[in-house]
Design an enzyme around this catalytic site. Sequence first.
Site, PDB file in Angstrom:
ATOM      1  N   GLU A 103       0.865  -1.186   0.000  1.00  0.00           N
ATOM      2  CA  GLU A 103       0.000   0.000   0.000  1.00  0.00           C
ATOM      3  C   GLU A 103       0.899   1.233   0.000  1.00  0.00           C
ATOM      4  O   GLU A 103       1.820   1.325   0.808  1.00  0.00           O
ATOM      5  CB  GLU A 103      -0.933  -0.020   1.220  1.00  0.00           C
ATOM      6  CG  GLU A 103      -1.834   1.187   1.370  1.00  0.00           C
ATOM      7  CD  GLU A 103      -2.688   1.497   0.151  1.00  0.00           C
ATOM      8  OE1 GLU A 103      -3.507   0.655  -0.251  1.00  0.00           O
ATOM      9  OE2 GLU A 103      -2.504   2.586  -0.428  1.00  0.00           O
ATOM     10  N   ASP A 122      -8.041   1.325  -7.728  1.00  0.00           N
ATOM     11  CA  ASP A 122      -8.543   2.659  -8.100  1.00  0.00           C
ATOM     12  C   ASP A 122      -9.001   2.605  -9.558  1.00  0.00           C
ATOM     13  O   ASP A 122      -8.229   2.194 -10.431  1.00  0.00           O
ATOM     14  CB  ASP A 122      -7.417   3.693  -7.971  1.00  0.00           C
ATOM     15  CG  ASP A 122      -6.931   3.810  -6.532  1.00  0.00           C
ATOM     16  OD1 ASP A 122      -7.776   3.954  -5.635  1.00  0.00           O
ATOM     17  OD2 ASP A 122      -5.709   3.756  -6.308  1.00  0.00           O
ATOM     18  N   ASP A 148     -15.954  -3.096  -8.537  1.00  0.00           N
ATOM     19  CA  ASP A 148     -17.374  -2.760  -8.624  1.00  0.00           C
ATOM     20  C   ASP A 148     -17.615  -1.703  -9.688  1.00  0.00           C
ATOM     21  O   ASP A 148     -18.750  -1.346  -9.949  1.00  0.00           O
ATOM     22  CB  ASP A 148     -17.847  -2.162  -7.283  1.00  0.00           C
ATOM     23  CG  ASP A 148     -17.071  -0.896  -6.948  1.00  0.00           C
ATOM     24  OD1 ASP A 148     -15.832  -0.989  -6.887  1.00  0.00           O
ATOM     25  OD2 ASP A 148     -17.680   0.173  -6.790  1.00  0.00           O
TER      26      ASP A 148
HETATM   27  C1  LIG Z   1      -9.740   1.829  -4.130  1.00  0.00           C
HETATM   28  S1  LIG Z   1      -8.584   1.431  -2.898  1.00  0.00           S
HETATM   29  C2  LIG Z   1      -9.070  -0.231  -2.418  1.00  0.00           C
HETATM   30  C3  LIG Z   1      -8.485  -0.645  -1.119  1.00  0.00           C
HETATM   31  C4  LIG Z   1      -8.791  -2.087  -0.672  1.00  0.00           C
HETATM   32  N1  LIG Z   1      -8.202  -3.053  -1.574  1.00  0.00           N
HETATM   33  C5  LIG Z   1     -10.266  -2.324  -0.508  1.00  0.00           C
HETATM   34  O1  LIG Z   1     -10.830  -3.059  -1.346  1.00  0.00           O
HETATM   35  O2  LIG Z   1     -10.857  -1.812   0.451  1.00  0.00           O
HETATM   36  C6  LIG Z   1      -7.118   1.103  -3.860  1.00  0.00           C
HETATM   37  C7  LIG Z   1      -5.840   1.205  -3.041  1.00  0.00           C
HETATM   38  O3  LIG Z   1      -4.740   0.768  -3.845  1.00  0.00           O
HETATM   39  C8  LIG Z   1      -3.611   1.562  -3.517  1.00  0.00           C
HETATM   40  N2  LIG Z   1      -2.698   1.478  -4.667  1.00  0.00           N
HETATM   41  C9  LIG Z   1      -2.960   1.870  -5.930  1.00  0.00           C
HETATM   42  N3  LIG Z   1      -1.935   1.606  -6.754  1.00  0.00           N
HETATM   43  C10 LIG Z   1      -0.978   1.011  -5.970  1.00  0.00           C
HETATM   44  C11 LIG Z   1       0.320   0.509  -6.238  1.00  0.00           C
HETATM   45  N4  LIG Z   1       0.822   0.559  -7.476  1.00  0.00           N
HETATM   46  N5  LIG Z   1       1.022  -0.030  -5.230  1.00  0.00           N
HETATM   47  C12 LIG Z   1       0.494  -0.084  -3.972  1.00  0.00           C
HETATM   48  N6  LIG Z   1      -0.733   0.377  -3.657  1.00  0.00           N
HETATM   49  C13 LIG Z   1      -1.465   0.925  -4.640  1.00  0.00           C
HETATM   50  C14 LIG Z   1      -4.189   2.949  -3.274  1.00  0.00           C
HETATM   51  O4  LIG Z   1      -3.330   3.740  -2.476  1.00  0.00           O
HETATM   52  C15 LIG Z   1      -5.500   2.618  -2.589  1.00  0.00           C
HETATM   53  O5  LIG Z   1      -5.381   2.621  -1.176  1.00  0.00           O
END
Ligand SMILES: C[S@@+](CC[C@H](N)C(=O)[O-])C[C@H]1O[C@@H](n2cnc3c(N)ncnc32)[C@H](O)[C@@H]1O
Length: 208
Positions: A57, A114, A150
């Site tokens: 993360e 994301d 989703d």
């Molecule tokens: C939409 S959130 C979903 C979080 C969790 N997986 C959930 O379902 O509740 C996506 C997360 O992925 C992290 N993230 C995005 N790209 C990443 C990367 N390349 N390496 C590590 N974390 C990443 C973002 O910081 C964010 O906290």
Amino acid sequence: MQAVLPRLRFDDAFIEAPSRSFEGAIESLWMEVGFGGGEHARALAAANPAIGLIACEVFENGICSILSALVPDDGTEDVPALPPNLRLWDQDARGLLARLPPASLSRLYLMFPDPWPKSRHVKRRFMHPENIALAARAVKPGGLWRIATDDPTYQAWTADVLAAQHAFDVPPPATLRPEDWPPTRYEAKALLAGRPCLYWSLIRRSGS
Ligand SMILES: C[S@@+](CC[C@H](N)C(=O)[O-])C[C@H]1O[C@@H](n2cnc3c(N)ncnc32)[C@H](O)[C@@H]1O
């Protein structure tokens, strides 16, 4: 962050032999990309004590959330026992995927990435041919890659990107979370808002 993160951080001195970064022997290595608040990563590590999980993360609030859940602030300086089979990578997961030994992962998780819904941001989506190549390098033949989203644009995008690759078998996605998948915070929000989720379980092919 200062007291506990160094004890849980995946140290890249172990990059060539990631299993040595865990306290005991592990049967297989799993990795989660973007754990958010860490509920899914904690549940996976707790339910599967024989595996080693590297949870990634980049968002500092996410790191704080998982540390707060692991080390509740009870007003003492004591740090309780930390999960021996969980390590955190607080940098871009792609950097780790690119450097782990080839075919070292038995499982990879990408839970509710994301969505970056605007077409000019397509390259920021984790589900991207360049990252599929990274995943294909790191996941061993027969290994699983679980993906959930989703977001309707991301669902269609994921289906298109997966249809264009040959490294993974792609059974049709499930519309209900399979029983052994822990829930995530984003999924709970999506379900509350009435957005249907899709859950893919890809299987790494051999020889491609
Ligand atoms: C939409 S959130 C979903 C979080 C969790 N997986 C959930 O379902 O509740 C996506 C997360 O992925 C992290 N993230 C995005 N790209 C990443 C990367 N390349 N390496 C590590 N974390 C990443 C973002 O910081 C964010 O906290």
